[in-house]
Enzyme design. Structure first.
Site, PDB file in Angstrom:
ATOM      1  N   CYS A  20       6.343  -1.105  -2.939  1.00 59.51           N
ATOM      2  CA  CYS A  20       5.355  -0.257  -2.267  1.00 59.51           C
ATOM      3  C   CYS A  20       5.940   0.971  -1.573  1.00 59.51           C
ATOM      4  CB  CYS A  20       4.508  -1.076  -1.305  1.00 59.51           C
ATOM      5  SG  CYS A  20       5.413  -1.795   0.074  1.00 59.51           S
ATOM      6  N   HIS A  36       3.065  -3.635   3.928  1.00 60.21           N
ATOM      7  CA  HIS A  36       2.695  -2.867   2.747  1.00 60.21           C
ATOM      8  C   HIS A  36       2.676  -1.400   3.173  1.00 60.21           C
ATOM      9  CE1 HIS A  36       1.132  -1.594  -0.989  1.00 60.21           C
ATOM     10  NE2 HIS A  36      -0.088  -1.356  -0.568  1.00 60.21           N
ATOM     11  N   ASP A  88      -3.071   5.044  -2.207  1.00 59.28           N
ATOM     12  CA  ASP A  88      -2.062   4.019  -2.452  1.00 59.28           C
ATOM     13  C   ASP A  88      -1.714   4.014  -3.935  1.00 59.28           C
ATOM     14  OD1 ASP A  88      -0.456   1.810  -2.523  1.00 59.28           O
ATOM     15  OD2 ASP A  88      -1.829   0.507  -1.410  1.00 59.28           O
TER      16      ASP A  88
END
Length: 706
Positions: free
Chosen positions: A274, A333, A356
């Site tokens: 991530c 995250h 994202d």
């Protein structure tokens, strides 16, 4: 008159670069921002009379047309301002004419071809002057990406290095990241990311015509930064095996990744997790002129079935049953926020938007996420574009633990429902410190307002009151959950428990902890405790079990007792991943059928210090001293220091470290010669085949040479 022509153009790169905050881009083309005047010097074959106008044509993308706003023709006599391209004469010195051009604040961004002819000439006599690049403009009040604060523009558009926060909620670690948006070829690569997208491959002219809109551009970039669906930039890998590529923890910035993708003819770069996806996306969006920051969410939910709860199934030792548990809660995250107006939703949703690029769930058939308005998430408006329910769950899902019995029945266990979405963090403007922005995403956890918003979100998604009718929700695994199940809390047990670390958890050392249990009642009770421990990835997936034991404890009224726990280094050393994370669980069975699950995430610590031995000045060598410690109780050799820093050294420096005795401390010295002034980030990693990377960074303030 017909004989006079434009013979040459002076792009006035220095003057325009300063005015447009684009002087750092090294590309040979002029780079300017939309909605703002830029100047050109035209050399002519003779002197113009005052009546003569210069007619300019700008074109971008294939099959440029005025209908698609990818082509415009305009001349020096037209008034400035408004929603169209304009040109005006500034001054004429014999055969040199200076003109001011301006694009509209909603112009398409990208590469443009500029041509010019004199008004007395026929149309086909246009002379091509060359190419320039047009970017979004956070300095222009009429641009959708306008950001009012100059300090924030310096940080979120122009800063080419930053900090990404990782670790666990109780132990947050800062990692340096080199965004490098002004490095060689990066602007060109960022524009080619747009050209490689499936929407461009399908219909290039239509795709280019939509590049005026930050909502469209950021959504394309979110899909293209991961390689799922579209041969995008980075390929994800979460299983801890990186043999055929680079471990996500070895990257120190975006530049090497973007250049590798470009030079490798758009072959996805292996591997990312991530923070790598977020670091690369931050580079691309800052490069294109959209204010962007990297945000870390601790205890981040991954809600696979869109019911706004994370359902975790455990056995009698508190171990997660991964074949039953489809939802998950990651230790952390990382995603991005970009700042722009939401013309599609209305002004109350302008501002920070969540994006994202980590491929988790599909959005309209493609692995991407956002832009989702942060305001919409805070207010529970999960019905608004794009991907609101997924982001809402990441920060505010209810965390529900079920004890799975051998007869396949299940029972809700008491655990923390306030666990999800903690310490949401980003780098402070103008400093290295961490800013907690949790309040932008939700009202105080457990407050009346936060519970109202949660109920509102459930109602928007399921069309029911959260406390109303029983509504069946199908799970992917075939089990159904009643909505009531999700909202009735488990019985609060008559004891509390928590893990306490007795010595700092250091890589290479035995772990010493205690489970503290406290009775909350005035009666004596017996507690059976099943303890388990495992090395994990940061997604909390189990790698290997390293602790499995049971105890029985008698607790007197209001009494506290401690169960000591020791995990020897030899027990975890083989199975520790680069994440350096261990998860402990205690399932407590209390009289009267009460149950309590206690969990603790541990990140093992390591050691590196970086010292600059003198003032840092552009063009002058300065020594840097790095001190490292061998964390192990055995001798290690083949360690390498990897050093990187934009504006401090060319490329990467690899320095061999002499072999280190057990627990030995050693210093390595080397020189750097800064090439750029201002705050610069130097990253130093100790890489060894014997233990996970030890990372460090320092910000060096470089002065200009006198």
């Amino acid at each position: 008159m017909a004989g006079i022509r434009v013979t040459k153009v002076n792009w006035q790169r220095s003057r325009n670069g300063t005015a447009h905050h684009t002087q750092e881009y090294p590309c040979p083309k002029l780079v300017v921002r939309r909605g703002q005047i830029f100047s050109l010097g035209l050399e002519l074959s003779g002197a113009l009379d005052n009546e003569e106008n210069v007619i300019f044509t700008v074109e971008t993308g294939p099959q440029a047309s005025e209908a698609l706003h990818t082509k415009a023709e305009f001349q020096t006599s037209e008034p400035e301002g408004g929603k169209a391209w304009t040109a005006a004469k500034e001054a004429q010195m014999e055969k040199t004419l200076t003109v001011h051009l301006a694009s509209p604040p909603n112009a398409i961004i990208g590469r443009y071809l500029l041509s010019a002819r004199l008004s007395s000439h026929r149309r086909h006599s246009d002379r091509t002057l060359g190419e320039f690049v047009l970017l979004f403009n956070p300095w222009c009040p009429e641009d959708d990406v306008f950001l009012a604060s100059e300090e924030e523009r310096q940080e979120y558009v122009l800063n080419d290095s930053g900090i990404i926060f990782r670790g666990v909620e109780k132990h947050i670690r800062a990692q340096g990241w080199n965004y490098g948006q002004f490095e060689e070829d990066i602007l060109d690569i960022c524009l080619s990311i747009l050209d490689r997208s499936p929407s461009h491959q399908d219909n290039p002219a239509m795709d280019v015509s939509r590049r005026h809109d930050p909502i469209y551009v950021t959504r394309v970039v979110s899909a293209m930064v991961n390689s799922n669906n579209d041969r995008g930039v980075v390929q994800g890998q979460w299983q801890g095996k990186y043999g055929s590529g680079t471990s996500p923890l070895h990257w120190r910035g975006s530049v090497a990744i973007l250049q590798k993708w470009f030079k490798g003819r758009y072959k996805p770069v292996k591997y990312g997790q991530c923070w790598v996806f977020a670091g690369v996306m931050c580079t691309v969006l800052r490069c294109l002129g959209i204010a962007t920051r990297v945000v870390s969410n601790f205890n981040s939910a991954h809600d696979t079935d869109r019911n706004l709860s994370v359902d975790k199934y455990v056995d009698s030792f508190g171990r997660t049953l991964e074949d039953l548990t489809e939802d998950s809660m990651w230790n952390f995250h990382v995603w991005n926020e970009s700042w722009f107006a939401r013309q599609d939703l209305g002004p109350s949703y302008n501002g920070w938007q969540v994006l994202d690029a980590t491929p988790q769930e599909e959005s309209e058939g493609v692995f991407r996420c956002g832009p989702a308005s942060v305001t919409a998430i805070r207010e529970g408006d999960v019905h608004l574009a794009h991907d609101g329910p997924f982001v809402f769950a990441e920060v505010n899902a209810d965390y529900i633990t079920w004890l799975w019995h051998e007869d396949e029945s299940r029972e809700r266990v008491y655990s923390d429902t306030k666990k999800i979405g903690r310490c949401i963090s980003t780098k402070a403007v103008g400093s290295d410190s961490r800013v907690d922005i949790t309040g932008l995403y939700k009202y105080p956890e457990g407050s009346r307002k936060e519970r109202q918003v949660y109920s509102k979100a459930v109602k928007k998604l399921f069309g029911v009151e959260a406390s109303g009718r029983r509504t069946r929700i199908r799970r992917a695994g075939g089990r159904g959950l009643w909505r009531d199940d999700l909202l009735e809390p488990a019985t609060k047990p008559s004891i509390t428990g928590k893990f306490k670390v007795l010595e700092p958890p250091v890589l290479g050392h035995d772990l010493r902890l205690a489970l503290c249990l406290t009775s909350l009642t005035s009666r004596a009770q017996r507690v059976r405790v099943n303890l388990s421990g495992a090395t994990i990835l940061y997604t909390r997936r189990t790698v290997a079990e390293i602790l499995h034991e049971s105890h029985t404890v008698k607790l007197g009224p209001q009494e506290e007792k401690k169960i000591p726990i020791t995990i020897p280094y030899s027990k975890y050393k083989e199975d520790l991943t680069e994440d350096k994370k261990i998860l402990l669980a205690a399932m407590c069975f209390i009289t009267k059928g009460e149950k309590l699950l206690v969990e603790k995430d541990i990140t093992l610590e390591d050691f590196i210090t970086i010292k600059v031995l003198g003032p840092a000045v552009v063009g002058v060598a300065v020594a840097v001293k790095v001190t490292v410690v061998n964390p192990l109780s055995e001798r290690v050799k083949d360690c390498v220091l990897m050093v990187e820093g934009t504006g401090l050294l060319q490329g990467q420096l690899n320095i061999d470290v002499p072999s280190l005795e057990p627990q030995e401390r050693a210093s390595v010295q080397f020189d750097i010669t800064p090439s750029k002034s201002g705050p610069r980030q130097l990253q130093v990693d100790l890489v060894s085949p014997h233990f996970p990377d030890i990372k460090g960074f320092v910000i060096i303030h470089v002065a200009t040479a006198k």
